[in-house]
Every structure is written in C-alpha cells, then in structure tokens.
Design an enzyme around this catalytic site. Structure first.
Site, PDB file in Angstrom:
ATOM      1  CD  GLU A 168      -1.665  -2.460   1.332  1.00 29.56           C
ATOM      2  OE1 GLU A 168      -0.564  -2.645   1.895  1.00 29.56           O
ATOM      3  OE2 GLU A 168      -2.397  -3.401   0.993  1.00 29.56           O
ATOM      4  CG  PHE A 222     -10.901  -4.307   2.687  1.00 30.07           C
ATOM      5  CD1 PHE A 222     -12.244  -4.356   3.055  1.00 30.07           C
ATOM      6  CD2 PHE A 222     -10.422  -5.254   1.805  1.00 30.07           C
ATOM      7  CE1 PHE A 222     -13.082  -5.341   2.553  1.00 30.07           C
ATOM      8  CE2 PHE A 222     -11.258  -6.240   1.293  1.00 30.07           C
ATOM      9  CZ  PHE A 222     -12.592  -6.283   1.665  1.00 30.07           C
ATOM     10  CB  ALA A 223     -10.362   2.019   5.069  1.00 31.06           C
ATOM     11  CG  ASP A 224     -10.248  -2.587   7.614  1.00 34.43           C
ATOM     12  OD1 ASP A 224     -10.724  -2.573   8.756  1.00 34.43           O
ATOM     13  OD2 ASP A 224     -10.954  -2.445   6.590  1.00 34.43           O
ATOM     14  CE1 TYR A 225      -6.841  -5.825   4.952  1.00 33.70           C
ATOM     15  CE2 TYR A 225      -6.991  -5.881   2.564  1.00 33.70           C
ATOM     16  CZ  TYR A 225      -7.263  -6.444   3.791  1.00 33.70           C
ATOM     17  OH  TYR A 225      -7.952  -7.615   3.850  1.00 33.70           O
ATOM     18  N   PRO A 264      -0.146   0.978   6.199  1.00 34.68           N
ATOM     19  CG  PRO A 264       0.280  -1.171   5.413  1.00 34.68           C
ATOM     20  CD  PRO A 264      -0.836  -0.259   5.829  1.00 34.68           C
ATOM     21  CG  HIS A 290     -11.924  -7.597   5.727  1.00 34.38           C
ATOM     22  ND1 HIS A 290     -11.365  -8.513   6.579  1.00 34.38           N
ATOM     23  CD2 HIS A 290     -11.302  -7.774   4.529  1.00 34.38           C
ATOM     24  CE1 HIS A 290     -10.455  -9.226   5.928  1.00 34.38           C
ATOM     25  NE2 HIS A 290     -10.393  -8.794   4.693  1.00 34.38           N
TER      26      HIS A 290
END
Lengths: 338, 408
Positions: free
Chosen positions: A60, A83-86, A89, A129
């Site tokens: 990311e 996903f915003a969860d990713y 980084p 997620h």
C-alpha cells in the site's frame, strides 16, 4: 438518468473522467483484469488499456507512493486501497508526502491524487475489513476527506475528487455499495436500483467538495452524520416518530459548518452519529465546533452515538454497530431531556 | 531436555571505535580498470558480478584505465571539477553561517561531491531527481541561483520555500530537483512512480532516485524495488553508501551480510557497485544506466561507495562514535584531489588554476552569503501569512478563519 448501485456510480465516475482526461490512471490491488474485489473498476482495463488501468503489487505504501510520483509528473492517479483497514502502511506516504508536497515546495510540486478505499462494517468482515479510519485523515492538514452515502453523491464527488488539484481521501461505505442499509441486518436488503438516490446521470457532473446535504428536514433534533449512518438515522426517526433533521456531511474536510450550525440553532438539540470509535473520533471535532458555534442555542448537551472504543469484533458485529435501536434511544433521551 | 546450546543475539559492530586505529583491512578495493563493461541491454542475471565488485576508472597514478574509461568532453570535465570545488566552498560558507548563529542547521557533503555532480552531468533537461539532503551538488552544478539556496537556509524574506522547510531541503522543478522530504526513503518510490508516468505517457524523460545506505532499510526502498521490477520504468536507483547513518555504521542497515547493490538482484534489476570518489567512474556508470533507462531497457541500481567525511549535520559529533582519523584513512581517497590530479596530468588543469578556482568560489560564496543575509537570517523576514498559504490550492474556510484569528 439511469439507476445505478454505488459500485456502478463509482465505476461510471472513473469511466467518465478517464474518457475526458488521458492523464487519469487507475491502479491498485486486483483492479485491472479482474476489476476489483468489489467490482468498482470492472471493464475499465478492457476499455482504456493496461497502461491506464492496472494491478499493483500488494504494497500500500508503494501504491500511494508510486501514485504520488505519477501525480508529481502530471498525471491524475485514482488509486484503490482494497480496504481502509489496509491503508496504514501507506499512512506515512499520505501524511508526510501527499499532504505536504504543495506546502513544502511552495507550490513548485503538487500531488493531485485520489485515494479510494472502502470503509465501515456490516459485512461480517471482522476487524480487518470493517474499520472507519476517517479521523486519521481529517486530522491531517493538506488532505480533503469525502464519505459519500448515495450513488448520486458518490459519482459527483468522485469526479470532483479526481479533478481536484489537491490530494483527496475518498472513503466508500462498503455496506452501501449495493443498497441503502436501514440498520436491520435481519431484514431483506434494499437495492439502489429501486431507490430515488440511485438515479444517476450517465455523463459528467461534479458535486462541490465541502457541502453537506439535508437528508430530512425536522424541528425536534439535528442528527449530524455521514456514510452508512445516514440511513440508520432515517430508520431510527421512522421507528421513534421523532421529527429529527438529518444532515449528511458528504465531505468531512473541508467541513460545511454553516449547514450544521443552521440546523442545530434551529432545533437546539444535537446528535453526532458515526460508526467509527468514539474517543478522538470525527464526532469529537463535530461536537467541539457545534459547541463553539451554537452554545447559546443548545438546550441539552450534544450526544455522541458511535461504535464502541474497541477493535471491530466479528461475531458481535451487531452489538458493536450503532444500529437503529441505539440511535432511537439516544434520540428519545435528547428530546425528553429538560 | 534437548541438546541445543542457548541462542545468542548478534548486534553488528564496526571494526573500530573512537580511540582505535582506523581499520579498513576488510574493505576490498579492486584495481582500477579491471571490471568489465557489459552492453546496456544486459540481463541482470548475466552481470551479477558487478554488484559485488567495484567499478573504478582512475588508478593510483591518476590515469583513467579500463573499459569504463570514456572519452568525456573536456568542458564537462572542467565543469565537473569546478562544481565540486564550488560545492565545497558552499558547504564551508554555510558552516560558517551556522556557527555565527545565522542558520539553525546545515549538512555538508564533503567527500561525496563527485557522485551528485558526476551523475547530474549525465542527465538531460526534463529528467527528474528525487534527492536526499546530501545531493546539493545536483543544484550547484546547474544554473540554480546560489543566492536562493542560501536564502532557503536562512529562512529569510527571499526563501523560495517561504520558511516552511528545514534548511537544505530545497525544491526546484525547473532544475529537475524534487522537493526534499525529511522523512527518509519516501522519495525512492516517488521516483519509480514518476518514471512509470513517463512510460505511460510515452515520454523520453527518466527519473533518478536517491537514498542513503541507512535508509535502504526503510519500507519504501523495497516498495520502490518491487514496483521497478514489475513495471520496468525508466529509473536509476542510486544508493549513496557513505558508511554512516548518523552514528550507525552500514552494518546496522545489513551491509555486513551483502552489498547494498546486491539487494536489486533478488528483484532481477541490474545492479552496479561503483567507486563514488572517482568522478570518471561516476559519470561513465551514470551514462550507462541513464542510457539504458532512456532506451526503455528498464531500471538500474547503482551503489556509490563513498565516505561521509563530514558530521551527519551540524547537530552531530562523529568523534563520539568513530575514530577522528577514519576519513583520512578511507581507502578511496578524496574525490576532488583524485579528479584534480587526473586533469592536471591530462594537461587540462594546473595547481595554479586550482588555487584560483578555490579563491573564486570562496569569494562567490562570501559575496552571495552577504547579500542573502541582507534579506534576513534565522527566519528573520519570513511572513506569518505564509503559514496558511499552499496547504491547499484554494484556502478553505477553516484556514481563512484561523488566519484571521491570528491577525495576519
């Protein structure tokens, strides 16, 4: 005008801008041949070719960093973080680079990049997620942060974001991709194809960044919200019969404080509602600004209804999610308070 | 019960510390002219040896030897040496300003001058560097006004960056010099993205990425390499290995286990390790990699082996962590002296002209600094209004309100 889901509207926004401007490129994990895990970019690679729509390595900070480099060159990248969860980084690239390049170079270099990413829960995605990290971006000067809640807004605001000369964080409530979610997961899901807000122009239109929408006019209490919670608020209003005004922020930063303040001054009571966690959430900023602007009009303290201050749980999703019951109870408390 | 001995934890240590004799006995220096020069269309796997050896052109006698010794235009050579002297004079003058309390901070590039200058003189107009804070030579060998550099360092009324950036973090799009970030390594992936854009648009411009040995440990270094490997964009990936990252020797960045150049091989990117104190080698290898990029043959990594003679910055005291005499003992010598000796031998330069040039640049920097100081020192002359400009293209209402509140 045609009926579109939010996915189709987002795809249409990229399609329309890519057709008008050859400098618009789209990339991210799985967005090329496959068309994205949520199908938002389906068909775009076939139409515009692999040099404008392509898959990226699973990195990311690399997706955002390469996008910044392209934007510095003169392109207008619209990139997807799956996903915003990713997105974490990439946070250094977003905060220290994208948001700062214009400022630190005194306008010598700019980074007009749009970062799309699905947010929010309600899909049994567990903590990786389901998160809503919008406050991490609204806290950063140099960024604009948008959270649409309807297909019409999603398209018009995404076009505006891509055409904007500053970096934009475009957060898509994934529970709204296919239909407006009333907050009752155990009832049949509605689809945008039968909803008036799913009626979207096929061509180019841009909505102003920084303008809220009044979703429902009312006089008893103001609900200041955005994203998935707009529809949960509607359900709670229907179920309690309380005449609430519902403000959909659409853009969190720049914030349309005028529309918010006008509503709160009118009703004298205010609920701030979001799915993200409570402490230091965007609701804290909303509460502070509403207090500053509307203190003498407020009849009772501002009430925040949000997700709990915990990681997003999996099996207990609906106890975590601020659903219609919790919103309804808070509405009653607000109107019944002296 | 098991028969395993207890594990032990390893922390790399440099061979010597303050008080010890400098020791470069493990540092291998191949003879100049002994490393082959492959074609620019070579496959990474066929030139792996170039990542572990060291390309050198100038030998002990100051003669350019071997396949990398190229016929370089005389004016370019002289401009190269003069720019190195100019950079050294600039660094010395800025150190004086810092000691006089006219700027808070400065960073010298002493001992590393050949790298930025030898490389820049191989680039073309329109190419873009994504530099670190120790490549002032990229600007000082071009027509970038030195007075603007000093005003940036003094954060005064004529600072092109309006006092917003720490001294030495210059920016000049026109001179192919991307705005420097204080966050290490972030620009490496920008260079790759910029080069990807150049390829997407069917342009002929190339990008040049810069990073230090210490910062190769950053995630964005690896993000840059994987993207460079996947999309094969026209980018040169420079690593300036000057042995020291503030107080951490290159072993703390993994340099004891493999050369920095070798990192590219896992990504299938051709990689060359070069004597960074040898202007002739720097320029020849830069030309090779730049031509390769511009011919659409993909990225190249170059490890420039050098030594950070100066402290990390004016806030650093290297005598606390390395022997004072270490820079004197550095096996690759002083790049200015080596290049000067060659040019004198070639009949292009003389001791007298050298002294004249040193005096000329010393005077240029003295006069320029004096003028720059007249626009303010240590932030004097900067405007509070500039705090709020350029955060966004158009100032949003909340910033307008805050500026109003500040009363400017």
């Amino acid at each position: 005008m045609v009926q579109m889901t939010m996915i189709e509207a987002i795809r249409s926004a990229m399609d329309v801008t890519m057709e008008r401007d050859e400098d618009v490129v789209v990339f991210g994990e799985d967005v090329g041949y496959f068309g994205g895990v949520f199908r938002c970019t389906a068909g775009l690679q076939k139409k515009y070719g692999a040099s404008r729509v392509f898959d990226s390595p699973i990195n990311e900070s690399g997706i955002v960093g390469a996008g910044i480099g392209m934007a510095v060159y003169g392109l207008r990248p619209c990139i997807e973080v799956q996903f915003a969860d990713y997105i974490y980084p990439a946070y250094d690239q977003i905060v220290s680079e994208a948001a700062r390049i214009r400022y630190r170079s005194a306008g010598d270099f700019t980074a007009p990049i749009t970062i799309r990413s699905p947010v929010g829960g309600g899909i049994f995605g567990g903590q990786t997620h389901s998160q809503s990290p919008e406050a991490l971006f609204t806290h950063v000067s140099g960024l604009k942060t948008i959270v649409p809640s309807t297909p019409y807004d999603a398209k018009g605001l995404l076009i505006a974001a891509i055409e904007d000369d500053d970096p934009v964080i475009f957060l898509e409530p994934k529970r709204l991709y296919n239909g407006p979610f009333d907050g009752h997961h155990d009832r049949p899901a509605q689809n945008w194809t039968t909803h008036p807000l799913g009626n979207v122009p096929e061509g180019h239109y841009a909505l102003p960044i920084g303008k809220a929408a009044i979703r429902r006019e009312g006089s008893a209490v103001s609900i200041i919200t955005y994203g998935t919670m707009c529809f949960v608020a509607e359900t709670a209003v229907q179920e309690t019969g309380i005449d609430a005004e519902i403000i959909d922020l659409r853009t969190l930063l720049p914030l349309d404080i005028e529309t918010i303040a006008a509503s709160v001054k009118k009703t004298g009571r205010c609920m701030v509602l979001h799915e993200a966690t409570l402490t230091s959430g965007f609701g804290a900023e909303l509460s502070a600004q509403i207090q500053e602007q509307c203190f003498y009009s407020l009849e009772v303290p501002i009430e925040r209804v949000t997700g709990w201050d915990t990681p997003y749980p999996h099996a207990q999703e609906w106890q975590y999610f601020p659903g219609p019951e919790r919103v309804g109870r808070a509405l009653k408390d607000l109107v019944e308070a002296a | 019960m098991n028969d395993y001995a207890p594990l032990s934890f390893k922390v790399p240590e440099p061979p010597v510390r303050p008080g010890d004799e400098p020791d470069f006995s493990d540092f291998e220096v191949p003879k100049a002219g002994t490393v082959r020069k492959p074609g620019i269309d070579s496959d990474a796997h066929d030139i792996k040896d170039l990542a572990t050896t060291m390309i050198r052109v100038l030998n002990r006698e100051g003669d350019p030897v071997g396949p990398w010794a190229e016929d370089i235009d005389k004016d370019l050579l002289l401009h190269g040496l003069r720019s190195m002297l100019r950079t050294r004079a600039f660094d010395e003058r800025m150190m004086t300003l810092q000691r006089q309390g006219k700027t808070s901070f400065y960073m010298k590039c002493t001992g590393e001058e050949a790298i930025a200058i030898g490389h820049q003189l191989a680039l073309s107009p329109g190419d873009m560097n994504f530099p670190t804070y120790r490549q002032q030579g990229l600007l000082l060998c071009q027509d970038y006004p030195v007075i603007d550099m000093i005003c940036q360092i003094l954060s005064n009324a004529r600072d092109p960056l309006h006092g917003r950036q720490l001294p030495v973090l210059y920016s000049s799009k026109k001179h192919g010099f991307f705005t420097i970030s204080g966050n290490l390594g972030t620009q490496y992936i920008h260079a790759v993205g910029w080069a990807m854009a150049s390829a997407i648009k069917g342009d002929t411009k190339i990008a040049s990425a810069w990073i230090g040995d210490g910062s190769t440990a950053e995630n964005d270094f690896h993000a840059a390499l994987v993207n460079a490997s996947v999309y094969q964009p026209p980018v040169v990936l420079n690593i300036v290995n000057n042995q020291w990252a503030i107080s951490s020797f290159q072993g703390i960045a993994g340099g004891d286990q493999a050369t920095f150049a070798e990192r590219a091989l896992g990504y299938g990117i051709p990689s060359l390790r070069v004597d960074g104190n040898d202007f002739m080698a720097v320029h020849a290898v830069s030309r090779w990699a730049i031509e390769r990029a511009r011919r659409n043959l993909g990225p190249t990594m170059i490890e420039w082996v050098t030594y950070r003679v100066a402290p990390h910055s004016t806030s650093d005291d290297p005598s606390k962590y390395r022997p004072r005499e270490e820079s004197e003992a550095w096996p690759l010598g002083d790049p200015v002296l080596r290049f000067k000796n060659y040019l004198i031998q070639a009949g292009l330069w003389s001791e007298e002209r050298h002294l004249q040039a040193e005096a000329e640049f010393d005077e240029e920097m003295r006069v320029s600094a004096k003028e720059a100081e007249s626009y303010g020192v240590m932030g004097g002359g900067s405007s509070a209004r500039d705090i709020f400009e350029d955060v966004y293209k158009e100032m949003p209402p909340h910033l307008l309100a805050q500026r109003q509140k500040m009363g400017v």
